[in-house]
Design a protein around this motif. Structure first.
Motif, PDB file in Angstrom:
ATOM      1  N   THR A 141     -42.098 -66.877 -52.640  1.00 51.03           N
ATOM      2  CA  THR A 141     -42.967 -65.702 -52.540  1.00 51.03           C
ATOM      3  C   THR A 141     -43.226 -65.375 -51.077  1.00 51.03           C
ATOM      4  OG1 THR A 141     -44.077 -66.209 -54.635  1.00 51.03           O
ATOM      5  CG2 THR A 141     -45.215 -64.723 -53.123  1.00 51.03           C
ATOM      6  N   LEU A 142     -43.024 -64.115 -50.736  1.00 45.50           N
ATOM      7  CA  LEU A 142     -43.355 -63.611 -49.411  1.00 45.50           C
ATOM      8  C   LEU A 142     -44.657 -62.833 -49.501  1.00 45.50           C
ATOM      9  CD1 LEU A 142     -42.754 -62.849 -46.427  1.00 45.50           C
ATOM     10  CD2 LEU A 142     -41.483 -60.865 -47.328  1.00 45.50           C
ATOM     11  N   GLY A 143     -45.613 -63.176 -48.653  1.00 47.73           N
ATOM     12  CA  GLY A 143     -46.891 -62.467 -48.616  1.00 47.73           C
ATOM     13  C   GLY A 143     -47.126 -61.850 -47.252  1.00 47.73           C
ATOM     14  N   VAL A 144     -47.603 -60.614 -47.226  1.00 48.24           N
ATOM     15  CA  VAL A 144     -47.885 -59.900 -45.985  1.00 48.24           C
ATOM     16  C   VAL A 144     -49.263 -59.264 -46.089  1.00 48.24           C
ATOM     17  CG1 VAL A 144     -47.161 -58.042 -44.439  1.00 48.24           C
ATOM     18  CG2 VAL A 144     -45.428 -59.414 -45.598  1.00 48.24           C
ATOM     19  N   THR A 145     -50.041 -59.347 -45.010  1.00 48.73           N
ATOM     20  CA  THR A 145     -51.364 -58.727 -44.984  1.00 48.73           C
ATOM     21  C   THR A 145     -51.532 -57.890 -43.717  1.00 48.73           C
ATOM     22  OG1 THR A 145     -52.358 -60.675 -43.929  1.00 48.73           O
ATOM     23  CG2 THR A 145     -52.445 -60.551 -46.335  1.00 48.73           C
ATOM     24  N   TYR A 146     -52.421 -56.920 -43.806  1.00 49.85           N
ATOM     25  CA  TYR A 146     -52.707 -56.030 -42.665  1.00 49.85           C
ATOM     26  C   TYR A 146     -54.156 -55.581 -42.751  1.00 49.85           C
ATOM     27  CZ  TYR A 146     -52.864 -51.712 -39.905  1.00 49.85           C
ATOM     28  OH  TYR A 146     -53.222 -50.725 -39.009  1.00 49.85           O
ATOM     29  N   SER A 147     -54.869 -55.701 -41.622  1.00 50.38           N
ATOM     30  CA  SER A 147     -56.257 -55.229 -41.531  1.00 50.38           C
ATOM     31  C   SER A 147     -56.369 -54.308 -40.321  1.00 50.38           C
ATOM     32  CB  SER A 147     -57.234 -56.402 -41.377  1.00 50.38           C
ATOM     33  OG  SER A 147     -57.155 -57.288 -42.472  1.00 50.38           O
ATOM     34  N   PRO A 148     -56.619 -53.027 -40.529  1.00 49.49           N
ATOM     35  CA  PRO A 148     -56.692 -52.106 -39.391  1.00 49.49           C
ATOM     36  C   PRO A 148     -57.932 -52.361 -38.539  1.00 49.49           C
ATOM     37  CG  PRO A 148     -57.292 -50.989 -41.433  1.00 49.49           C
ATOM     38  CD  PRO A 148     -56.795 -52.346 -41.822  1.00 49.49           C
ATOM     39  N   GLY A 149     -57.756 -52.299 -37.228  1.00 45.91           N
ATOM     40  CA  GLY A 149     -58.889 -52.444 -36.318  1.00 45.91           C
ATOM     41  C   GLY A 149     -59.657 -51.137 -36.188  1.00 45.91           C
ATOM     42  N   HIS A 150     -60.931 -51.251 -35.857  1.00 45.07           N
ATOM     43  CA  HIS A 150     -61.746 -50.050 -35.674  1.00 45.07           C
ATOM     44  C   HIS A 150     -63.049 -50.415 -34.968  1.00 45.07           C
ATOM     45  CE1 HIS A 150     -64.569 -51.203 -38.910  1.00 45.07           C
ATOM     46  NE2 HIS A 150     -63.494 -51.675 -39.509  1.00 45.07           N
ATOM     47  N   ASN A 151     -63.722 -49.406 -34.454  1.00 48.30           N
ATOM     48  CA  ASN A 151     -64.997 -49.621 -33.775  1.00 48.30           C
ATOM     49  C   ASN A 151     -66.091 -49.912 -34.787  1.00 48.30           C
ATOM     50  OD1 ASN A 151     -67.582 -48.949 -32.242  1.00 48.30           O
ATOM     51  ND2 ASN A 151     -66.058 -48.655 -30.642  1.00 48.30           N
ATOM     52  N   LEU A 152     -66.926 -50.901 -34.488  1.00 53.21           N
ATOM     53  CA  LEU A 152     -68.019 -51.276 -35.382  1.00 53.21           C
ATOM     54  C   LEU A 152     -69.266 -50.418 -35.180  1.00 53.21           C
ATOM     55  CD1 LEU A 152     -67.750 -55.168 -35.184  1.00 53.21           C
ATOM     56  CD2 LEU A 152     -67.190 -53.728 -37.140  1.00 53.21           C
ATOM     57  N   HIS A 153     -69.236 -49.532 -34.168  1.00 48.72           N
ATOM     58  CA  HIS A 153     -70.384 -48.670 -33.865  1.00 48.72           C
ATOM     59  C   HIS A 153     -71.667 -49.491 -33.711  1.00 48.72           C
ATOM     60  CE1 HIS A 153     -67.947 -45.099 -34.354  1.00 48.72           C
ATOM     61  NE2 HIS A 153     -67.541 -45.540 -35.545  1.00 48.72           N
ATOM     62  N   ALA A 154     -71.530 -50.613 -33.037  1.00 42.12           N
ATOM     63  CA  ALA A 154     -72.665 -51.497 -32.762  1.00 42.12           C
ATOM     64  C   ALA A 154     -72.945 -51.482 -31.262  1.00 42.12           C
ATOM     65  CB  ALA A 154     -72.364 -52.916 -33.227  1.00 42.12           C
ATOM     66  N   ASP A 155     -74.190 -51.226 -30.899  1.00 46.92           N
ATOM     67  CA  ASP A 155     -74.573 -51.170 -29.487  1.00 46.92           C
ATOM     68  C   ASP A 155     -74.811 -52.576 -28.938  1.00 46.92           C
ATOM     69  OD1 ASP A 155     -74.500 -48.468 -29.899  1.00 46.92           O
ATOM     70  OD2 ASP A 155     -76.684 -48.230 -30.018  1.00 46.92           O
ATOM     71  N   ALA A 156     -74.518 -52.751 -27.664  1.00 43.42           N
ATOM     72  CA  ALA A 156     -74.790 -54.004 -26.966  1.00 43.42           C
ATOM     73  C   ALA A 156     -76.009 -53.783 -26.065  1.00 43.42           C
ATOM     74  CB  ALA A 156     -73.588 -54.431 -26.140  1.00 43.42           C
ATOM     75  N   ASP A 157     -77.135 -54.386 -26.438  1.00 39.65           N
ATOM     76  CA  ASP A 157     -78.385 -54.225 -25.693  1.00 39.65           C
ATOM     77  C   ASP A 157     -78.634 -55.440 -24.803  1.00 39.65           C
ATOM     78  OD1 ASP A 157     -78.937 -51.779 -27.021  1.00 39.65           O
ATOM     79  OD2 ASP A 157     -79.698 -52.913 -28.737  1.00 39.65           O
ATOM     80  N   MET A 158     -79.172 -55.181 -23.625  1.00 38.78           N
ATOM     81  CA  MET A 158     -79.457 -56.262 -22.691  1.00 38.78           C
ATOM     82  C   MET A 158     -80.725 -55.924 -21.913  1.00 38.78           C
ATOM     83  SD  MET A 158     -77.392 -57.396 -19.295  1.00 38.78           S
ATOM     84  CE  MET A 158     -78.131 -58.564 -18.155  1.00 38.78           C
ATOM     85  N   SER A 159     -81.528 -56.939 -21.632  1.00 33.30           N
ATOM     86  CA  SER A 159     -82.718 -56.759 -20.796  1.00 33.30           C
ATOM     87  C   SER A 159     -82.843 -57.930 -19.832  1.00 33.30           C
ATOM     88  CB  SER A 159     -83.989 -56.645 -21.643  1.00 33.30           C
ATOM     89  OG  SER A 159     -84.223 -57.840 -22.362  1.00 33.30           O
TER      90      SER A 159
END
Length: 430
Positions: free
Chosen positions: A230-248
Motif C-alpha cells: 500500500t502506498l499512502g500520500v498526505t498533503y496539508s496546505p499551509g496558511h496564515n493562522l491570523h494570530a497576533d504576536a503581542d509583546m510588552s
C-alpha cells in the motif's frame, strides 16, 4: 456501553482543553513549541509509522484515507495517555523532570458502504518550561550578579472530523477538517543584585483560533495471494493562522520606584507550514506488516516574531529562525492471527525507529535532532461480552541532541485503549 463511550468523549475533550503541558523542555520556547505525536496507540508501538496502514479495527488519523477500511459493524473509540521521565544534560550537569498527559480521544465508524468517518481531539504542540541562569555582570568586578528567568506554558490543540472513501477497489481518498486553538505565553525576567541596574520583564503572548486541513490517498496493489503493498500520500496546505504576536517590556527602577512599559504587536504573525507525507506498507498474509514513512514540513519559508533590542524595529517578523523539518519512520507489526483462539497468538507485537531534523534554530545554530526507538504490544481484551477491543502499550526512548546545546533523553510509556463495539450488527432471532 454507548453512554460510557459518549461520556468518555466529553470527558476527554474537557481534560484536553484544561490539561497541563506534557513537556518540561526548554526547547518548547522556540517556534510554536514541541510538536506533538500525531499518532494513536497502535502507531506509537511502531514509532509513528502509519501513512500506508489501513486497519479495520484501529483509527489511523495520520492518513484520513484509511477510514474507508473501518469495519462496517462496529463503533471504535480510542483514547490514549502517556507518562514520561526526561533527563537533561548540559556540561555534565544533569536534572530529571516528570510529566503525564492525556494524549488523544478519537472515534470512528462506517458511515456508508466504502465510506468511513472519524472525529476526535488531539494535541498539536506543547509549551512548558521554567528555568533560570545567573552570573556576574562584569567578570572583572564581581560585586553585581544577574539572574535571567525564563518561563512558558500553553500549546495548541486540534479537534477534527474526517471521512475516507473508497471509489475503486484498492483506492481510497480522505480528508480531515480540523479546528486549531490554544494560547502560548512566555516571560523573560532580568534581575540584578544592585539596585543601580534596571530590572526588565518581557512578556510574549499569542492566541490561536483557526482551521487545518489534511488530505490523504492510499492505493493497494496485490503482489501475490498473500502479499500486498500500500502506498499512502498526505498533503496539508499551509496558511496564515491570523494570530497576533503581542509583546510588552516593563523596566523597573528600584532606586526611584518607577516603571515604564512598552507594548508591541505584530498582526498575523504565525503560520502553519505546508506539509507532505509519503509511506509504503507491505502486508504479508495479514500477519507481518512493515512500513516506512517520510514527511516534510516547509517551515523554512516562514517568518518568526523576534526581538532585537538595538534594531530600528525591535519586534518584527524575521527570516532564518525556522527551517524545513524532515522525518523518517520505519516500523513493523506482527500478529499470528487476530481471531486465533490462543491468547498469545492474538497479541500484536510492534517496534519502530525514527529520525527527525529540527524546525527551528537556536541563536543561529540548528536545534536538536531527534532519534527515537519504540516497542510495544496490542493486547486483546477477551471476555464474554467483547473480544474485539484492545489495549495498546508501548515504551519509547527519544534523544534530542545538538552540539553545544542541552541534551535530552526522554523515556515515555504510552497506553491506549481501543474500545470496539458492535453498534451496527443486526441480531437474528430464531
Amino acid at each position: 456501553m454507548r453512554k460510557f463511550i459518549l461520556a468518555a468523549l466529553l470527558l476527554g475533550s474537557t481534560l484536553m482543553v484544561n490539561a497541563q503541558s506534557g513537556t518540561n523542555s526548554p526547547y518548547s520556547q522556540y517556534g510554536l513549541g514541541v510538536l506533538s505525536e500525531q499518532t494513536s496507540g497502535f502507531n506509537r508501538g511502531m514509532n509513528g509509522v502509519g501513512l500506508g496502514f489501513h486497519e479495520h479495527n484501529q483509527i489511523n488519523y495520520l492518513n484520513p484515507a484509511s477510514y474507508a477500511a473501518i469495519d462496517s459493524m462496529t463503533f471504535i473509540l480510542d483514547a490514549g495517555i502517556s507518562g514520561q521521565v526526561t533527563n537533561f544534560n548540559e556540561n555534565g550537569v544533569k536534572k530529571n523532570a516528570n510529566n503525564s498527559n492525556l494524549e488523544y480521544v478519537v472515534a470512528g465508524f462506517r458511515l456508508f458502504r466504502h465510506l468511513g468517518m472519524s472525529f476526535g481531539i488531539i494535541p498539536f504542540t506543547n509549551v512548558g518550561y521554567n528555568y533560570s541562569t545567573s552570573g556576574w555582570v562584569n567578570k572583572n568586578d564581581k560585586d553585581v550578579t544577574y539572574t535571567n528567568s525564563y518561563e512558558g506554558e500553553g500549546g495548541l490543540h486540534q479537534v477534527y472530523v474526517g471521512a475516507g472513501w473508497s471509489p475503486l477497489k484498492g483506492l481510497s481518498v480522505g480528508a480531515n477538517i480540523g479546528y486549531i486553538w490554544g494560547s502560548i505565553d512566555r516571560t523573560v525576567q532580568n534581575n540584578y543584585s544592585n539596585s543601580y541596574y534596571k530590572s526588565l520583564y518581557r512578556t510574549y503572548g499569542t492566541r490561536v483560533n483557526n482551521y487545518k486541513i489534511d488530505l490523504g490517498v492510499q492505493y493497494t496493489q496485490k503482489l501475490s495471494k498473500k502479499d500486498e503493498v500500500t502506498l499512502g500520500v498526505t498533503y496539508s496546505p499551509g496558511h496564515n493562522l491570523h494570530a497576533d504576536a503581542d509583546m510588552s517590556i516593563i523596566s523597573s527602577n528600584a532606586q526611584t520606584s518607577t516603571s515604564d512599559t512598552l507594548a508591541f504587536s505584530i498582526k498575523n504573525a504565525y503560520e502553519l507550514p505546508t506539509m507532505y507525507g509519503a509511506g509504503l506498507m507491505w502486508n504479508h498474509n495479514n500477519q507481518w506488516k512493515i512500513g516506512v514513512d517520510y514527511s516534510l514540513q516547509k517551515w523554512g519559508s516562514l517568518g518568526y516574531p523576534t526581538y532585537e533590542a538595538n534594531s530600528s524595529e525591535p519586534w518584527a517578523l524575521r527570516d532564518g529562525v525556522y527551517k524545513d523539518r524532515s522525518k523518517v519512520n520505519v516500523g513493523f507489526q506482527y500478529c499470528y492471527g487476530e481471531r486465533n483462539r490462543a491468547f498469545l497468538k492474538r497479541v500484536a507485537y510492534r517496534a519502530g525507529v525514527s529520525f527527525a531534523t529540527p524546525y527551528y534554530k537556536v541563536n543561529g545554530v540548528d536545534g536538536p535532532k531527534e532519534l527515537s526507538v519504540s516497542a510495544g504490544f496490542g493486547i486483546p481484551i477477551m471476555n464474554s461480552y467483547n473480544n474485539r477491543s484492545q489495549l495498546n502499550i508501548s515504551g519509547q526512548w527519544v534523544k534530542n541532541s545538538a552540539t553545544g546545546l542541552i541534551k535530552e533523553n526522554i523515556f515515555r510509556l504510552n497506553i491506549g485503549f481501543t474500545f470496539n463495539e458492535d453498534w451496527f450488527k443486526k441480531w437474528k432471532m430464531q
